[in-house]
Motif scaffolding. Structure first.
Motif, short mmCIF file in Angstrom:
data_model
loop_
_atom_site.label_atom_id
_atom_site.label_comp_id
_atom_site.label_asym_id
_atom_site.label_seq_id
_atom_site.Cartn_x
_atom_site.Cartn_y
_atom_site.Cartn_z
N PRO A 312 0.66 -1.21 0.09
CA PRO A 312 0.11 0.03 -0.02
C PRO A 312 0.92 1.43 -0.14
CG PRO A 312 -0.79 -1.61 1.41
CD PRO A 312 0.50 -2.05 1.09
N VAL A 313 0.63 2.12 -0.86
CA VAL A 313 1.40 3.47 -0.94
C VAL A 313 1.29 4.37 0.35
CG1 VAL A 313 -0.54 4.87 -1.71
CG2 VAL A 313 1.81 5.54 -2.27
N GLY A 314 0.36 4.02 1.34
CA GLY A 314 0.14 4.64 2.30
C GLY A 314 1.34 4.29 3.41
N ILE A 315 1.76 3.10 3.25
CA ILE A 315 3.14 2.75 4.25
C ILE A 315 4.07 3.80 3.71
CG2 ILE A 315 4.90 0.92 4.60
CD1 ILE A 315 2.55 -1.11 4.06
N VAL A 316 4.46 4.00 2.40
CA VAL A 316 5.33 4.65 2.05
C VAL A 316 5.37 6.07 2.35
CG1 VAL A 316 6.90 5.79 0.06
CG2 VAL A 316 5.86 3.25 0.09
N THR A 317 4.14 6.87 2.13
CA THR A 317 4.03 8.06 2.74
C THR A 317 4.01 8.43 4.00
OG1 THR A 317 1.67 7.91 2.89
CG2 THR A 317 2.53 8.58 0.66
N THR A 318 3.58 7.59 4.84
CA THR A 318 3.52 7.23 6.50
C THR A 318 5.14 7.25 6.79
OG1 THR A 318 1.34 6.33 6.66
CG2 THR A 318 2.68 6.32 8.54
N SER A 319 5.62 6.36 6.26
CA SER A 319 7.20 6.28 6.66
C SER A 319 7.87 7.68 6.51
CB SER A 319 7.76 5.19 5.92
OG SER A 319 7.19 3.96 6.22
N VAL A 320 7.69 8.33 5.31
CA VAL A 320 8.45 9.53 4.94
C VAL A 320 7.92 10.48 5.76
CG1 VAL A 320 8.70 11.17 3.31
CG2 VAL A 320 8.81 8.70 2.56
N GLY A 321 6.46 10.57 6.25
CA GLY A 321 5.74 11.51 7.02
C GLY A 321 6.17 11.40 8.32
N ALA A 322 6.66 10.31 9.10
CA ALA A 322 7.10 10.25 10.45
C ALA A 322 8.49 10.84 10.60
CB ALA A 322 7.23 8.78 10.69
N VAL A 323 9.47 10.53 9.45
CA VAL A 323 10.48 11.19 9.52
C VAL A 323 10.52 12.72 9.51
CG1 VAL A 323 12.66 11.57 8.30
CG2 VAL A 323 11.67 9.07 8.51
N PHE A 324 9.66 13.08 8.61
CA PHE A 324 9.50 14.61 8.46
C PHE A 324 9.14 15.10 9.70
CE2 PHE A 324 6.71 18.28 7.34
CZ PHE A 324 7.47 18.99 6.65
N VAL A 325 8.08 14.64 10.48
CA VAL A 325 7.38 15.28 11.65
C VAL A 325 8.70 15.33 12.74
CG1 VAL A 325 5.94 14.88 13.65
CG2 VAL A 325 5.08 14.71 11.23
N PHE A 326 9.57 14.10 12.79
CA PHE A 326 10.60 14.21 13.66
C PHE A 326 11.72 15.39 13.07
CE2 PHE A 326 10.07 9.53 14.17
CZ PHE A 326 9.78 9.40 15.39
N VAL A 327 11.84 15.62 11.85
CA VAL A 327 12.59 16.51 11.49
C VAL A 327 12.03 17.99 11.94
CG1 VAL A 327 13.80 18.02 9.50
CG2 VAL A 327 13.70 15.40 10.01
N LEU A 328 10.73 18.30 11.74
CA LEU A 328 10.05 19.35 12.11
C LEU A 328 10.08 19.58 13.59
CD1 LEU A 328 8.12 21.30 10.14
CD2 LEU A 328 6.36 20.25 11.05
N LEU A 329 10.13 18.67 14.37
CA LEU A 329 9.92 18.97 15.71
C LEU A 329 11.30 19.15 16.15
CD1 LEU A 329 7.80 15.70 17.23
CD2 LEU A 329 7.14 18.22 17.00
N PHE A 330 12.26 18.63 15.83
CA PHE A 330 13.74 19.07 16.17
C PHE A 330 14.13 20.39 15.55
CE2 PHE A 330 14.37 14.46 16.59
CZ PHE A 330 14.85 14.41 18.19
N GLY A 331 13.62 20.71 14.28
CA GLY A 331 13.96 22.26 14.06
C GLY A 331 13.32 23.03 14.76
N ALA A 332 12.07 22.82 15.00
CA ALA A 332 11.48 23.97 16.29
C ALA A 332 12.02 24.31 17.55
CB ALA A 332 9.70 23.52 16.41
N GLN A 333 12.69 22.93 18.05
CA GLN A 333 13.26 22.92 19.23
C GLN A 333 14.59 23.59 19.31
OE1 GLN A 333 14.77 19.07 20.84
NE2 GLN A 333 14.56 19.81 22.66
N ARG A 334 15.26 23.44 18.04
CA ARG A 334 16.45 24.39 17.86
C ARG A 334 16.24 25.98 17.62
NH1 ARG A 334 18.08 19.97 14.43
NH2 ARG A 334 17.33 21.11 12.58
N ARG A 335 15.03 26.20 17.01
CA ARG A 335 14.80 27.61 16.86
C ARG A 335 14.43 28.28 18.24
NH1 ARG A 335 12.24 25.63 12.19
NH2 ARG A 335 10.29 25.32 13.22
N GLU A 336 13.82 27.47 19.36
CA GLU A 336 13.45 28.00 20.45
C GLU A 336 14.43 28.28 21.48
OE1 GLU A 336 10.79 25.03 22.08
OE2 GLU A 336 9.32 25.48 20.74
N ARG A 337 15.97 27.69 21.12
CA ARG A 337 17.06 27.87 21.91
C ARG A 337 17.66 29.25 21.90
NH1 ARG A 337 19.69 21.64 21.22
NH2 ARG A 337 18.29 20.65 22.49
#
Length: 337
Positions: A312-337
């Motif tokens: 299912p293509v959702g497995i691919v998009t969800t995998s990429v999306g999970a990595v993207f959210v991690f990057v988004l969260l860590f990027g927000a944390q760096r900007r708050e410092r």
């Protein structure tokens, strides 16, 4: 050339290349010359390819590649609109009960009624379920007599949980032999791509693309907050509800033929803003282009990673999306410092 023009030209080149690769490669690779001959034959021009090759290219792979581009573009635009109207960077087309309603409709058909209307049974059931879920969300928001974005999000989550429970009940009480079809559909797939249903998803894309470009000034005003937008003459409540209804109609059309494909609408607007900025004149076309590229590439990976078996293509998009959210969260944390 302005940055927006560069993004669109390069994006168009990448998208055309991905569509061509999607037609060339799969469980069986097809030579490029045969692909062009099959397309010409399918359109009624020139010589025809052998019947099996023409069917694979023109009836299976080409519509699937076009569906992935159209649906990806649509989900990208819907994500951008919902993130603007709700002022929530994590909003996406499936946060408001749309996917749960569509899933419940599709699972009801698979487990209870069967294909009583032939090919169109599943798309119609999924479309109806998505629309019913959206209408319930709108009714809840109206009953609360509030147009606040957080109320819309909470109502969507409540409806999503309700339809998810209904879907799980149908799966448990239904025919266990249909479990594979249910799981594949709920994780998203483009196996139902047919020329007959192309007008449905094109209508969904045309609706939100036309509306968002026509009202791009109002969308830009919402970026400054409701008070500023109201002072500029934007009818906040009516505009927000109208946008949500349009997004619901478009998403229901996409889900009805492709199942639940997550994270595309969440990721794409962030990528587009990073490339062309937050103003909706360039943001909407860029979101459409990036969404088309993302889903077309994901579908190609889904067909090739375990070939000849398809995941299912959702497995691919969800995998990429999970990595993207991690990057988004860590990027927000760096900007708050």
């Amino acid at each position: 050339m302005p940055r927006f023009g560069v993004v669109m030209v390069l994006g168009a080149a990448v998208l055309v290349a991905l569509i061509l690769l999607s037609v060339l490669y799969g469980s069986a690779d097809i030579p490029l010359a045969t692909v062009f001959t099959a397309i010409q034959g399918g359109l009624g021009f020139g010589e025809t390819a052998p019947a099996p090759m023409e069917r694979i290219v023109f009836e299976l792979r080409l519509p699937r590649a076009l569906f992935s581009a159209v649906i990806g573009a649509g989900l990208g635009i819907v994500g951008a609109l919902l993130q603007t109207t709700t002022r929530n960077d994590l909003a996406d087309p499936f946060l408001f009960g749309l996917s749960s309603g569509a899933a419940a409709g599709a699972v009801f058909v698979i487990t209870v009624t069967g294909d009583v209307l032939g090919f169109w049974t599943l798309p119609l059931a999924a479309f109806t379920g998505g629309i019913i879920a959206s209408l319930i969300v709108l009714a809840l928001v109206r009953s609360l007599q509030s147009d606040a974005p957080e109320k819309l999000i909470l109502a969507g989550l409540a409806v999503s949980f309700l339809f998810a429970a209904l879907t799980n009940y149908l799966i448990f009480a239904g025919d266990n032999r249909a479990a594979h079809s249910i799981v594949f559909w709920m994780l998203g797939g483009l196996g139902l791509a047919r020329w007959d249903s192309l007008p449905l998803i094109l209508a969904g894309l045309g609706l939100i693309l036309g509306l968002s470009l026509y009202r791009r000034r109002w969308l830009d005003a919402l970026l400054a907050g409701d008070t500023t937008a109201h002072s500029l003459g934007v009818p906040i409540a009516r505009f927000r509800m109208g946008l949500f209804l349009a997004c619901a109609l478009a998403t229901a059309a996409f889900v009805s033929v492709a199942g639940v494909i997550g994270f595309v609408g969440l990721m794409v607007p962030h990528l587009a803003r990073g490339l062309v900025g937050p103003l909706h004149g360039p943001l909407i076309p860029a979101s459409a282009m990036i969404g088309a590229i993302l889903l077309t590439a994901s579908d190609l990976i889904a067909r090739l990673v375990l070939a000849p078996q398809e995941i299912p293509v959702g497995i691919v998009t969800t995998s990429v999306g999970a990595v993207f959210v991690f990057v988004l969260l860590f990027g927000a944390q760096r900007r708050e410092r």
